[in-house]
Write a protein that holds these residues in place. Sequence first.
Motif, PDB file in Angstrom:
ATOM      1  N   GLY A 178       0.816  -1.215   0.000  1.00  0.00           N
ATOM      2  CA  GLY A 178       0.000   0.000   0.000  1.00  0.00           C
ATOM      3  C   GLY A 178       0.842   1.254   0.000  1.00  0.00           C
ATOM      4  O   GLY A 178       0.524   2.237  -0.691  1.00  0.00           O
ATOM      5  N   LEU A 179       1.945   1.249   0.769  1.00  0.00           N
ATOM      6  CA  LEU A 179       2.843   2.414   0.815  1.00  0.00           C
ATOM      7  C   LEU A 179       3.489   2.656  -0.539  1.00  0.00           C
ATOM      8  O   LEU A 179       3.649   3.804  -0.966  1.00  0.00           O
ATOM      9  CB  LEU A 179       3.922   2.202   1.877  1.00  0.00           C
ATOM     10  N   TRP A 180       3.868   1.587  -1.231  1.00  0.00           N
ATOM     11  CA  TRP A 180       4.487   1.734  -2.550  1.00  0.00           C
ATOM     12  C   TRP A 180       3.530   2.406  -3.532  1.00  0.00           C
ATOM     13  O   TRP A 180       3.920   3.309  -4.269  1.00  0.00           O
ATOM     14  CB  TRP A 180       4.912   0.373  -3.094  1.00  0.00           C
ATOM     15  N   PHE A 181       2.288   1.972  -3.520  1.00  0.00           N
ATOM     16  CA  PHE A 181       1.321   2.572  -4.439  1.00  0.00           C
ATOM     17  C   PHE A 181       0.993   4.008  -4.047  1.00  0.00           C
ATOM     18  O   PHE A 181       0.732   4.841  -4.916  1.00  0.00           O
ATOM     19  CB  PHE A 181       0.045   1.726  -4.501  1.00  0.00           C
ATOM     20  N   ILE A 182       1.007   4.312  -2.769  1.00  0.00           N
ATOM     21  CA  ILE A 182       0.782   5.697  -2.324  1.00  0.00           C
ATOM     22  C   ILE A 182       1.896   6.600  -2.846  1.00  0.00           C
ATOM     23  O   ILE A 182       1.643   7.672  -3.401  1.00  0.00           O
ATOM     24  CB  ILE A 182       0.700   5.772  -0.781  1.00  0.00           C
ATOM     25  N   ARG A 183       3.127   6.149  -2.680  1.00  0.00           N
ATOM     26  CA  ARG A 183       4.277   6.983  -3.060  1.00  0.00           C
ATOM     27  C   ARG A 183       4.459   7.084  -4.569  1.00  0.00           C
ATOM     28  O   ARG A 183       4.787   8.159  -5.093  1.00  0.00           O
ATOM     29  CB  ARG A 183       5.556   6.430  -2.421  1.00  0.00           C
ATOM     30  N   GLN A 184       4.253   5.981  -5.281  1.00  0.00           N
ATOM     31  CA  GLN A 184       4.623   5.940  -6.693  1.00  0.00           C
ATOM     32  C   GLN A 184       3.458   6.116  -7.666  1.00  0.00           C
ATOM     33  O   GLN A 184       3.691   6.478  -8.821  1.00  0.00           O
ATOM     34  CB  GLN A 184       5.344   4.620  -7.004  1.00  0.00           C
ATOM     35  N   VAL A 185       2.244   5.870  -7.225  1.00  0.00           N
ATOM     36  CA  VAL A 185       1.096   5.962  -8.135  1.00  0.00           C
ATOM     37  C   VAL A 185       0.152   7.090  -7.729  1.00  0.00           C
ATOM     38  O   VAL A 185      -0.129   7.987  -8.520  1.00  0.00           O
ATOM     39  CB  VAL A 185       0.342   4.613  -8.195  1.00  0.00           C
ATOM     40  N   GLU A 186      -0.321   7.072  -6.499  1.00  0.00           N
ATOM     41  CA  GLU A 186      -1.260   8.124  -6.068  1.00  0.00           C
ATOM     42  C   GLU A 186      -0.588   9.488  -6.065  1.00  0.00           C
ATOM     43  O   GLU A 186      -1.149  10.459  -6.568  1.00  0.00           O
ATOM     44  CB  GLU A 186      -1.805   7.788  -4.681  1.00  0.00           C
ATOM     45  N   ALA A 187       0.621   9.564  -5.532  1.00  0.00           N
ATOM     46  CA  ALA A 187       1.313  10.850  -5.434  1.00  0.00           C
ATOM     47  C   ALA A 187       1.666  11.420  -6.799  1.00  0.00           C
ATOM     48  O   ALA A 187       1.604  12.633  -7.016  1.00  0.00           O
ATOM     49  CB  ALA A 187       2.581  10.693  -4.594  1.00  0.00           C
ATOM     50  N   ASN A 188       2.035  10.557  -7.733  1.00  0.00           N
ATOM     51  CA  ASN A 188       2.499  11.028  -9.046  1.00  0.00           C
ATOM     52  C   ASN A 188       1.393  11.181 -10.082  1.00  0.00           C
ATOM     53  O   ASN A 188       1.488  12.035 -10.970  1.00  0.00           O
ATOM     54  CB  ASN A 188       3.567  10.069  -9.587  1.00  0.00           C
ATOM     55  N   TYR A 189       0.344  10.357  -9.986  1.00  0.00           N
ATOM     56  CA  TYR A 189      -0.682  10.349 -11.027  1.00  0.00           C
ATOM     57  C   TYR A 189      -2.090  10.608 -10.498  1.00  0.00           C
ATOM     58  O   TYR A 189      -3.022  10.757 -11.290  1.00  0.00           O
ATOM     59  CB  TYR A 189      -0.662   9.000 -11.769  1.00  0.00           C
ATOM     60  N   GLY A 190      -2.249  10.642  -9.193  1.00  0.00           N
ATOM     61  CA  GLY A 190      -3.565  10.908  -8.613  1.00  0.00           C
ATOM     62  C   GLY A 190      -4.543   9.759  -8.740  1.00  0.00           C
ATOM     63  O   GLY A 190      -5.748   9.947  -8.571  1.00  0.00           O
ATOM     64  N   THR A 191      -4.031   8.550  -9.034  1.00  0.00           N
ATOM     65  CA  THR A 191      -4.913   7.380  -9.166  1.00  0.00           C
ATOM     66  C   THR A 191      -5.492   7.016  -7.803  1.00  0.00           C
ATOM     67  O   THR A 191      -4.744   6.841  -6.838  1.00  0.00           O
ATOM     68  CB  THR A 191      -4.133   6.180  -9.720  1.00  0.00           C
ATOM     69  N   PRO A 192      -6.806   6.904  -7.687  1.00  0.00           N
ATOM     70  CA  PRO A 192      -7.419   6.542  -6.392  1.00  0.00           C
ATOM     71  C   PRO A 192      -6.936   5.173  -5.914  1.00  0.00           C
ATOM     72  O   PRO A 192      -6.805   4.238  -6.703  1.00  0.00           O
ATOM     73  CB  PRO A 192      -8.916   6.523  -6.699  1.00  0.00           C
ATOM     74  N   LEU A 193      -6.701   5.074  -4.615  1.00  0.00           N
ATOM     75  CA  LEU A 193      -6.203   3.835  -4.016  1.00  0.00           C
ATOM     76  C   LEU A 193      -7.101   3.387  -2.872  1.00  0.00           C
ATOM     77  O   LEU A 193      -7.575   4.207  -2.078  1.00  0.00           O
ATOM     78  CB  LEU A 193      -4.787   4.024  -3.458  1.00  0.00           C
ATOM     79  N   VAL A 194      -7.305   2.082  -2.795  1.00  0.00           N
ATOM     80  CA  VAL A 194      -7.925   1.433  -1.634  1.00  0.00           C
ATOM     81  C   VAL A 194      -6.993   0.287  -1.264  1.00  0.00           C
ATOM     82  O   VAL A 194      -6.434  -0.375  -2.142  1.00  0.00           O
ATOM     83  CB  VAL A 194      -9.338   0.901  -1.958  1.00  0.00           C
ATOM     84  N   HIS A 195      -6.821   0.069   0.032  1.00  0.00           N
ATOM     85  CA  HIS A 195      -5.884  -0.972   0.464  1.00  0.00           C
ATOM     86  C   HIS A 195      -6.518  -1.886   1.494  1.00  0.00           C
ATOM     87  O   HIS A 195      -7.348  -1.457   2.294  1.00  0.00           O
ATOM     88  CB  HIS A 195      -4.624  -0.335   1.057  1.00  0.00           C
ATOM     89  N   GLY A 196      -6.131  -3.163   1.453  1.00  0.00           N
ATOM     90  CA  GLY A 196      -6.537  -4.130   2.459  1.00  0.00           C
ATOM     91  C   GLY A 196      -5.310  -4.691   3.137  1.00  0.00           C
ATOM     92  O   GLY A 196      -4.395  -5.177   2.463  1.00  0.00           O
ATOM     93  N   THR A 197      -5.266  -4.619   4.461  1.00  0.00           N
ATOM     94  CA  THR A 197      -4.095  -5.084   5.193  1.00  0.00           C
ATOM     95  C   THR A 197      -4.510  -6.018   6.321  1.00  0.00           C
ATOM     96  O   THR A 197      -5.698  -6.147   6.631  1.00  0.00           O
ATOM     97  CB  THR A 197      -3.299  -3.892   5.772  1.00  0.00           C
ATOM     98  N   VAL A 198      -3.531  -6.676   6.923  1.00  0.00           N
ATOM     99  CA  VAL A 198      -3.805  -7.550   8.071  1.00  0.00           C
ATOM    100  C   VAL A 198      -4.003  -6.681   9.315  1.00  0.00           C
ATOM    101  O   VAL A 198      -3.633  -5.505   9.331  1.00  0.00           O
ATOM    102  CB  VAL A 198      -2.666  -8.562   8.278  1.00  0.00           C
ATOM    103  N   GLY A 199      -4.555  -7.279  10.359  1.00  0.00           N
ATOM    104  CA  GLY A 199      -4.887  -6.528  11.560  1.00  0.00           C
ATOM    105  C   GLY A 199      -3.774  -5.651  12.104  1.00  0.00           C
ATOM    106  O   GLY A 199      -3.989  -4.444  12.344  1.00  0.00           O
ATOM    107  N   PRO A 200      -2.554  -6.176  12.312  1.00  0.00           N
ATOM    108  CA  PRO A 200      -1.487  -5.349  12.875  1.00  0.00           C
ATOM    109  C   PRO A 200      -1.063  -4.173  11.995  1.00  0.00           C
ATOM    110  O   PRO A 200      -0.425  -3.243  12.475  1.00  0.00           O
ATOM    111  CB  PRO A 200      -0.325  -6.347  13.046  1.00  0.00           C
ATOM    112  N   GLY A 201      -1.384  -4.217  10.698  1.00  0.00           N
ATOM    113  CA  GLY A 201      -0.963  -3.152   9.794  1.00  0.00           C
ATOM    114  C   GLY A 201      -1.921  -1.981   9.718  1.00  0.00           C
ATOM    115  O   GLY A 201      -1.619  -0.968   9.071  1.00  0.00           O
ATOM    116  N   VAL A 202      -3.064  -2.080  10.370  1.00  0.00           N
ATOM    117  CA  VAL A 202      -4.093  -1.042  10.250  1.00  0.00           C
ATOM    118  C   VAL A 202      -3.580   0.307  10.721  1.00  0.00           C
ATOM    119  O   VAL A 202      -3.766   1.332  10.051  1.00  0.00           O
ATOM    120  CB  VAL A 202      -5.356  -1.443  11.041  1.00  0.00           C
ATOM    121  N   VAL A 203      -2.903   0.341  11.865  1.00  0.00           N
ATOM    122  CA  VAL A 203      -2.450   1.607  12.442  1.00  0.00           C
ATOM    123  C   VAL A 203      -1.534   2.353  11.482  1.00  0.00           C
ATOM    124  O   VAL A 203      -1.618   3.584  11.351  1.00  0.00           O
ATOM    125  CB  VAL A 203      -1.726   1.354  13.787  1.00  0.00           C
ATOM    126  N   MET A 204      -0.676   1.627  10.776  1.00  0.00           N
ATOM    127  CA  MET A 204       0.268   2.258   9.853  1.00  0.00           C
ATOM    128  C   MET A 204      -0.445   2.986   8.715  1.00  0.00           C
ATOM    129  O   MET A 204       0.036   4.010   8.216  1.00  0.00           O
ATOM    130  CB  MET A 204       1.221   1.201   9.290  1.00  0.00           C
TER     131      MET A 204
END
Length: 280
Positions: A178-204
């Motif tokens: 999710g962080l990779w797509f935020i930095r390289q896709v959403e930030a550069n091209y404005g492509t909307p992102l939705v992410h699914g993570t495991v329980g411990p990763g939610v806070v991040m």
Amino acid sequence: MSRLLRMDVRILWVVLTVVIMMPLLRPLGLPLRISEPTEKAFAAINSLEPGSVVALCLDIAPSSEAENWPQALAVAKHLMAMGHRLLVVTLVPEGVMYGERLARDIAPELGYAYGRDIVIMPYRAGGETAVTAFGTDLRSLYDADYYGTPLSELPMMQKISGIDDIAMVVSFGAGDTGLWFIRQVEANYGTPLVHGTVGPGVVMYLVFVASGQLRGLLGGMAGAAEYEYLAKVPGKALAAMDAQSAGHVYFIVLMVLGNIAFFAAKRAQQKSRAVAGEGT
């Protein structure tokens, strides 16, 4: 009540097994409290233009399957019910088998044909570097699908040349995908992102939901169940949450009955002692 105190504990465990197994076999559909990140994810996906192309990044491995796969399955079913086309990509070697499972077992049930409505891309190594290439030059990153068919021969891919043709990226994984797509896709091209993570990763990831860089977030099994409930595609996550709730209710009932039985037995003992004292 005294019988409850003398009951063989093995009977209680057998009843617990039955209580948990019943919702797993036949979900009860108990109401859920929907979290805000899940509501945002559902609203974002629900607002896509008809016939959109959505990239599903399935960075799922057996270690995270219990949480990530129900999330991906719920979102994919919702997208297919709305008629969107799915471009399945992965940045982990195991991810392809989940794409195949989706295309082989789920898509045909909803009238989806491989090559026309859903395409699976091969695994690409490189992590964030591969995500950068996904944004800058999709056609250089992929020249054929997972089965070796040139993209020019796949009807769905004839109108997809780059990131501008992708309406949304929905990624699933236990790591930093999710962080990779935020930095390289959403930030550069404005492509909307939705992410699914495991329980411990939610806070991040919650901070990125708050900033708007993530349009929504599914967290763990609970997030999968919430999305299944919103999208009306009940599956294993809702069944698991029903089983968990049923188990909790069972333990609460046992605690209440156990306390009632204990104090009733104690009171009976006190009365018998008082009667015995009066007799002497």
